[in-house]
Write a protein that holds these residues in place. Sequence first.
Motif, mmCIF file in Angstrom:
data_model
loop_
_atom_site.group_PDB
_atom_site.id
_atom_site.type_symbol
_atom_site.label_atom_id
_atom_site.label_comp_id
_atom_site.label_asym_id
_atom_site.label_seq_id
_atom_site.Cartn_x
_atom_site.Cartn_y
_atom_site.Cartn_z
ATOM 1 N N ARG A 162 0.844 -1.184 0.000
ATOM 2 C CA ARG A 162 0.000 0.000 0.000
ATOM 3 C C ARG A 162 0.886 1.243 0.000
ATOM 4 N N THR A 163 0.456 2.282 -0.682
ATOM 5 C CA THR A 163 1.134 3.579 -0.661
ATOM 6 C C THR A 163 0.073 4.667 -0.636
ATOM 7 N N TRP A 164 0.493 5.904 -0.422
ATOM 8 C CA TRP A 164 -0.488 6.987 -0.324
ATOM 9 C C TRP A 164 -1.266 7.170 -1.629
ATOM 10 N N ASP A 165 -0.645 6.839 -2.778
ATOM 11 C CA ASP A 165 -1.362 6.981 -4.048
ATOM 12 C C ASP A 165 -2.002 5.672 -4.509
ATOM 13 N N GLN A 171 -9.670 5.662 -4.678
ATOM 14 C CA GLN A 171 -9.795 7.010 -4.136
ATOM 15 C C GLN A 171 -9.700 8.007 -5.283
ATOM 16 N N SER A 172 -10.283 9.176 -5.081
ATOM 17 C CA SER A 172 -10.079 10.289 -6.006
ATOM 18 C C SER A 172 -9.251 11.353 -5.301
ATOM 19 N N GLY A 173 -8.909 12.401 -6.025
ATOM 20 C CA GLY A 173 -8.047 13.432 -5.459
ATOM 21 C C GLY A 173 -8.644 14.186 -4.302
ATOM 22 N N ASN A 174 -9.988 14.172 -4.172
ATOM 23 C CA ASN A 174 -10.609 14.919 -3.073
ATOM 24 C C ASN A 174 -10.869 14.059 -1.838
ATOM 25 N N HIS A 175 -10.381 12.820 -1.840
ATOM 26 C CA HIS A 175 -10.459 11.980 -0.647
ATOM 27 C C HIS A 175 -9.293 12.316 0.284
ATOM 28 N N PRO A 176 -9.414 12.028 1.575
ATOM 29 C CA PRO A 176 -8.280 12.287 2.470
ATOM 30 C C PRO A 176 -7.100 11.388 2.124
ATOM 31 N N VAL A 177 -5.904 11.948 2.147
ATOM 32 C CA VAL A 177 -4.728 11.139 1.888
ATOM 33 C C VAL A 177 -4.501 10.203 3.072
ATOM 34 N N LEU A 178 -4.175 8.945 2.774
ATOM 35 C CA LEU A 178 -3.905 7.927 3.784
ATOM 36 C C LEU A 178 -2.518 7.346 3.513
ATOM 37 N N CYS A 179 -2.109 6.400 4.324
ATOM 38 C CA CYS A 179 -0.803 5.757 4.142
ATOM 39 C C CYS A 179 0.341 6.762 4.225
ATOM 40 N N VAL A 180 0.135 7.833 4.963
ATOM 41 C CA VAL A 180 1.212 8.786 5.223
ATOM 42 C C VAL A 180 1.602 8.657 6.692
ATOM 43 N N SER A 181 2.885 8.643 6.951
ATOM 44 C CA SER A 181 3.372 8.513 8.317
ATOM 45 C C SER A 181 3.295 9.850 9.048
ATOM 46 N N TYR A 182 3.542 9.788 10.339
ATOM 47 C CA TYR A 182 3.648 11.033 11.109
ATOM 48 C C TYR A 182 4.758 11.901 10.528
ATOM 49 N N THR A 285 -13.062 10.806 20.416
ATOM 50 C CA THR A 285 -11.959 11.392 21.181
ATOM 51 C C THR A 285 -10.872 10.373 21.518
ATOM 52 N N GLN A 286 -10.989 9.138 21.007
ATOM 53 C CA GLN A 286 -9.996 8.120 21.330
ATOM 54 C C GLN A 286 -8.671 8.415 20.624
ATOM 55 N N SER A 287 -7.583 7.855 21.151
ATOM 56 C CA SER A 287 -6.278 7.987 20.509
ATOM 57 C C SER A 287 -5.453 6.745 20.813
ATOM 58 N N ASN A 288 -4.563 6.404 19.881
ATOM 59 C CA ASN A 288 -3.647 5.280 20.044
ATOM 60 C C ASN A 288 -2.296 5.684 19.477
ATOM 61 N N ASP A 289 -1.234 5.019 19.943
ATOM 62 C CA ASP A 289 0.089 5.372 19.438
ATOM 63 C C ASP A 289 0.552 4.387 18.370
ATOM 64 N N PHE A 290 1.320 4.921 17.401
ATOM 65 C CA PHE A 290 1.798 4.140 16.263
ATOM 66 C C PHE A 290 3.225 4.559 15.929
ATOM 67 N N ASP A 291 3.909 3.690 15.191
ATOM 68 C CA ASP A 291 5.262 4.003 14.744
ATOM 69 C C ASP A 291 5.255 5.270 13.892
ATOM 70 N N ALA A 292 6.130 6.222 14.229
ATOM 71 C CA ALA A 292 6.116 7.528 13.565
ATOM 72 C C ALA A 292 6.529 7.464 12.104
ATOM 73 N N GLY A 293 7.256 6.412 11.713
ATOM 74 C CA GLY A 293 7.734 6.329 10.340
ATOM 75 C C GLY A 293 6.888 5.464 9.431
ATOM 76 N N THR A 294 5.781 4.944 9.942
ATOM 77 C CA THR A 294 4.917 4.053 9.164
ATOM 78 C C THR A 294 3.587 4.724 8.861
ATOM 79 N N GLY A 295 3.076 4.492 7.655
ATOM 80 C CA GLY A 295 1.746 4.955 7.309
ATOM 81 C C GLY A 295 0.733 3.845 7.506
ATOM 82 N N PHE A 296 -0.525 4.225 7.650
ATOM 83 C CA PHE A 296 -1.602 3.247 7.835
ATOM 84 C C PHE A 296 -2.755 3.636 6.920
ATOM 85 N N ASP A 297 -3.486 2.613 6.463
ATOM 86 C CA ASP A 297 -4.471 2.879 5.413
ATOM 87 C C ASP A 297 -5.780 3.476 5.913
ATOM 88 N N ASP A 298 -5.817 3.891 7.178
ATOM 89 C CA ASP A 298 -6.986 4.636 7.658
ATOM 90 C C ASP A 298 -6.574 5.817 8.530
#
Length: 315
Positions: A162-165, A171-182, A285-298
């Motif tokens: 998976r990648t951001w594109d 997805q179309s261009g007006n969808h939120p970008v995903l698979c981007v890391s912190y 209002t929930q939050s979870n921690d993730f690896d800063a260098g990894t993207g996730f598809d949601d």
Amino acid sequence: MIGFYSTRVLEAVRAGNDDEARQNHEKAAPFAAEMDRLEGKPWRELTAALPPLLLARLEANLAELDADAVEATKALATALAVPPASLEPAWSKAVALPKAGDPLADTAVAMVLARTPRGSRAGLAAMRNEVTRAEYAAFASATGRPAARCRNRLTPISIKKRTWDDPGFNQSGNHPVLCVSYDDAQAYAQWLSRRSGKDYRLPTLAEWRPLADYRGSGNACQDGRIGCAGVEGTVNAAQGPLSPIGLAGTRGNAREWVSDCTRGCQRRLAAGVGWRDGPNRANPTQSNDFDAGTGFDDIGFRLVRSVPAGELGKR
């Protein structure tokens, strides 16, 4: 007696002690009325001294764009029987103060005022929508930034690339970008800041949570793009119910990176709900921690920036 209380009223107003000013005015007024001294010297001096004092205070409140202080000054003027006409034009100007939800002009992206300035504290503006694929594509093209590795956060191993594109669904261009890391989100904020001359950044969790408020029916499946019907993917970033200040996507579509960190800042928090969250995980209002260098598809992001009172005063 009237002179004593009148002096106490003026001292309290000058000191900013509104409750004491009200109390002493309430004590002085009956004496003046009973003794038929409303036209007497102490009372005349009090009624003449109050308007300029309150006008100066109201003008200072307006200069700081402090809506709470403006309301407090107007309430005190009413309690002390100071005619609004004696506080013009400041009294009428107060209705034009900026408020949360106002759009900001001359910005690189659509921003709305999320928190108004208060005294020396700057206000806060937030992107109306999550950053879209088209917006991120412009950044990636301009900077040559490589795509981060991306995975499904609900599975320990992701075989599908998976990648951001190409996040694994249409997805179309007006969808939120995903698979981007912190780290990607941080780089985008820095790039946008250089282009615009404004200091864009990720919000803190404390800043983000008030943004997650929204208008809706209470039906999580109906109000947000979450995993209720087994359909993968996102919708237009501007789609869905808006928050009270006009933000889209705070109730679904994508979780959002925030700047808070854990474990020596090797992991970063993502807040809210995304399309993979079912009704039992739809707490905005929930939050979870993730690896800063990894993207996730949601997980996507939106940016905020500080807004000094002087900027709003130039609108």
